[in-house]
Design a protein around this motif. Structure first.
Motif, PDB file in Angstrom:
ATOM      1  N   TYR A 152      -5.873   0.074   0.843  1.00 43.45           N
ATOM      2  CA  TYR A 152      -4.511  -0.207   1.308  1.00 43.45           C
ATOM      3  C   TYR A 152      -4.471  -1.526   2.090  1.00 43.45           C
ATOM      4  O   TYR A 152      -3.566  -2.350   1.900  1.00 43.45           O
ATOM      5  CB  TYR A 152      -4.009   0.909   2.223  1.00 43.45           C
TER       6      TYR A 152
ATOM      7  N   LEU B  72      -3.449   0.731 -10.573  1.00 43.27           N
ATOM      8  CA  LEU B  72      -2.361   0.618  -9.603  1.00 43.27           C
ATOM      9  C   LEU B  72      -2.300  -0.777  -9.002  1.00 43.27           C
ATOM     10  O   LEU B  72      -1.213  -1.321  -8.777  1.00 43.27           O
ATOM     11  CB  LEU B  72      -2.534   1.664  -8.501  1.00 43.27           C
ATOM     12  N   SER B  73      -3.457  -1.361  -8.744  1.00 39.00           N
ATOM     13  CA  SER B  73      -3.501  -2.701  -8.156  1.00 39.00           C
ATOM     14  C   SER B  73      -2.880  -3.733  -9.088  1.00 39.00           C
ATOM     15  O   SER B  73      -2.032  -4.545  -8.686  1.00 39.00           O
ATOM     16  CB  SER B  73      -4.949  -3.094  -7.850  1.00 39.00           C
TER      17      SER B  73
ATOM     18  N   MET C 276       1.064   2.611  -3.518  1.00 40.42           N
ATOM     19  CA  MET C 276      -0.159   3.271  -3.964  1.00 40.42           C
ATOM     20  C   MET C 276      -0.315   4.621  -3.275  1.00 40.42           C
ATOM     21  O   MET C 276      -0.687   5.621  -3.905  1.00 40.42           O
ATOM     22  CB  MET C 276      -1.381   2.391  -3.677  1.00 40.42           C
TER      23      MET C 276
ATOM     24  N   TYR D 243       1.997   7.179  -4.877  1.00 37.43           N
ATOM     25  CA  TYR D 243       1.464   7.585  -6.186  1.00 37.43           C
ATOM     26  C   TYR D 243       0.353   8.617  -6.013  1.00 37.43           C
ATOM     27  O   TYR D 243       0.363   9.681  -6.641  1.00 37.43           O
ATOM     28  CB  TYR D 243       0.952   6.344  -6.907  1.00 37.43           C
TER      29      TYR D 243
ATOM     30  N   SER E  72       0.807  -1.218   0.000  1.00 38.40           N
ATOM     31  CA  SER E  72       0.000   0.000   0.000  1.00 38.40           C
ATOM     32  C   SER E  72       0.839   1.266   0.000  1.00 38.40           C
ATOM     33  O   SER E  72       0.372   2.322  -0.443  1.00 38.40           O
ATOM     34  CB  SER E  72      -0.930   0.001   1.211  1.00 38.40           C
TER      35      SER E  72
END
Length: 348
Positions: A201, A241-242, A5, A8, A2
Motif C-alpha cells: 500500500y 491490481l498494481s 487495492m 478489492y 492503496s
C-alpha cells in the motif's frame, strides 16, 4: 491508490466462505455476459418507452394538487436501490416503518406502476433470449453481491470489484469455475491479512503522489519484483491490481508500463497487450454499472420532489429524456464490453 487495492482484497476475501452454488450463480452471470454477442436494442427500448411515457403522461394530466398524493418508491426497491433499472424502483405505496416517511400514490398510476415493474425484462426479451437471460441473472445476483459487502463498500463498488476479479481469474486460468474462484479469493484473503500488504500500500501511494515519470514507474516495478517470495497466486494479484491501477486510474500509457516493467526485470503476463485489452474491457463493464446507477439516481430525485404536480411533470420529462438515454447506453455498453472482453481473451 492503496484504498482501491484494500477494497478489492477486503471484498474478495469475504467470498471464501460462500457456497459453490452461489459462486456458480455469479459465474453464470459472467458467462452470459461473455455470450451476449452483437445485438440491436434501440428499437426495443423505444417501443417500451413509448408505452411508459404514454402511461406517465396520463398520470401527469390527471394529477392535480388537490389529490394531496405523492409518488413513492416500493420499500423493497429502496432497500435494493442500487439495482439495475426502473424495475427495481417502481412508483408505488411506500412503507418502511420509522426509517422512511410514508408516502402514497394516486390510484390513477396503477397501470404505470405495473409496467415499471417489468420494463427491464420487457426490453431484454425483445432483444434476444441471451440478453434477457443476462439481465435476469444480473438482477437475481444483486442481493448476493451486496450481502458480501463490507463497511465503506457500496453495492456498485462490490459489483465492479467482482467483475474485475472474475476477469482476472478467467484470463489467468483460461477458465472460470468455483475451484479457480476460491483459489484466488483465498489468496486475496491471505494478502489482506498478511504482513506484506501494508508495505505494498505504501509503495503504491508513493507512486500515486509522484509525477509518474519513467523513473517513478520503474521504481514501483522494481518494488513488486522484490515480492517474488510471495506465493504465485498472491503475487499475481498484487501485480494485476498494481498495473490495472496504473492503467485505469493513473492513466499511464500501456507502452510506458511495459517498458518500465522490462527495465525492472519483470517479464509478466500483466503487461502483455491482451492484458491491457482486458483492462479496457473491464473498465467498460464498470462504466455500464455506473450507467445503471444513474437511472436510480434520477428516479430518487423525482421522488424527492414534494409538489405532486411538479413531480409528475418531471417524471414524464425524465422518462422520455435521460432515463431512456441511459437505457440505450446501458444495453449498448453491455454489447461493447462483451465484444472487448472476447477480443482480449482471443489474444491471450
Amino acid at each position: 491508490m492503496s484504498t482501491d487495492m484494500n477494497a478489492y482484497l477486503l471484498y474478495m476475501s469475504t467470498w471464501t466462505s460462500e457456497t459453490d452454488d452461489n459462486i456458480n450463480e455469479v459465474i453464470k452471470e459472467h458467462q452470459l455476459f461473455v455470450s451476449v454477442g452483437n445485438f440491436s436494442s434501440d428499437a426495443a427500448i423505444d417501443a417500451e418507452f413509448d408505452v411508459l411515457t404514454g402511461l406517465a403522461t396520463k398520470v401527469r394530466d390527471m394529477t392535480i394538487a388537490a389529490d394531496a398524493m405523492q409518488i413513492g418508491a416500493d420499500a423493497a426497491a429502496v432497500a435494493a436501490v442500487w439495482s439495475f433499472g426502473l424495475g427495481m424502483l417502481v412508483f408505488a405505496e411506500l412503507e418502511v416503518g420509522v426509517a422512511i416517511e410514508r408516502k402514497m400514490i394516486s390510484n390513477k398510476s396503477n397501470e404505470l406502476n405495473e409496467k415499471l415493474k417489468t420494463v427491464d425484462t420487457d426490453i431484454s426479451a425483445k432483444i434476444n433470449p441471451t440478453v434477457n437471460d443476462y439481465v435476469t441473472q444480473y438482477k437475481a445476483n444483486n442481493k448476493l453481491i451486496a450481502r458480501r459487502g463490507a463497511e465503506g463498500l457500496d453495492p456498485r463498488k462490490c459489483r465492479s470489484i467482482l467483475m474485475q476479479f472474475m476477469a482476472k481469474v478467467h484470463k489467468s486460468k483460461g477458465t472460470l469455475d468455483p475451484a479457480g474462484f476460491r483459489q484466488y479469493a483465498e489468496a486475496a484473503r491471505r494478502l489482506f491479512n498478511g504482513p506484506q500488504v501494508k508495505a505494498v500500500y505504501a509503495a503504491l501511494d508513493d507512486l500515486t503522489m509522484s509525477k509518474t515519470t519513467r523513473a517513478d514507474v520503474t521504481k514501483y516495478m522494481s518494488y513488486i519484483k522484490g515480492l517474488e517470495g510471495l506465493p504465485t497466486t498472491e503475487l499475481s494479484i498484487v501485480r494485476h491490481l498494481s498495473i490495472a491501477f496504473m492503467f485505469n486510474n493513473l492513466r499511464i500509457a500501456n507502452s510506458k508500463i511495459a517498458d518500465c516493467a522490462k527495465e525492472a526485470g519483470l517479464e509478466i503476463e500483466e503487461v502483455e497487450a491482451s492484458s491491457f485489452s482486458m483492462m479496457g474491457a473491464v473498465g467498460k463493464m464498470i462504466a455500464v454499472v455506473a450507467i445503471a446507477m444513474s437511472v436510480v439516481d434520477t428516479v430518487l430525485n423525482i421522488i424527492d420532489i414534494v409538489d405532486v404536480v411538479e413531480q409528475t411533470k418531471k417524471m414524464c420529462d425524465e422518462l422520455d429524456g435521460s432515463i431512456k438515454a441511459s437505457y440505450k447506453a446501458y444495453f449498448k455498453g453491455i454489447m461493447e464490453a462483451s465484444q472487448k472482453y472476447n477480443d482480449a481473451m482471443a489474444k491471450a
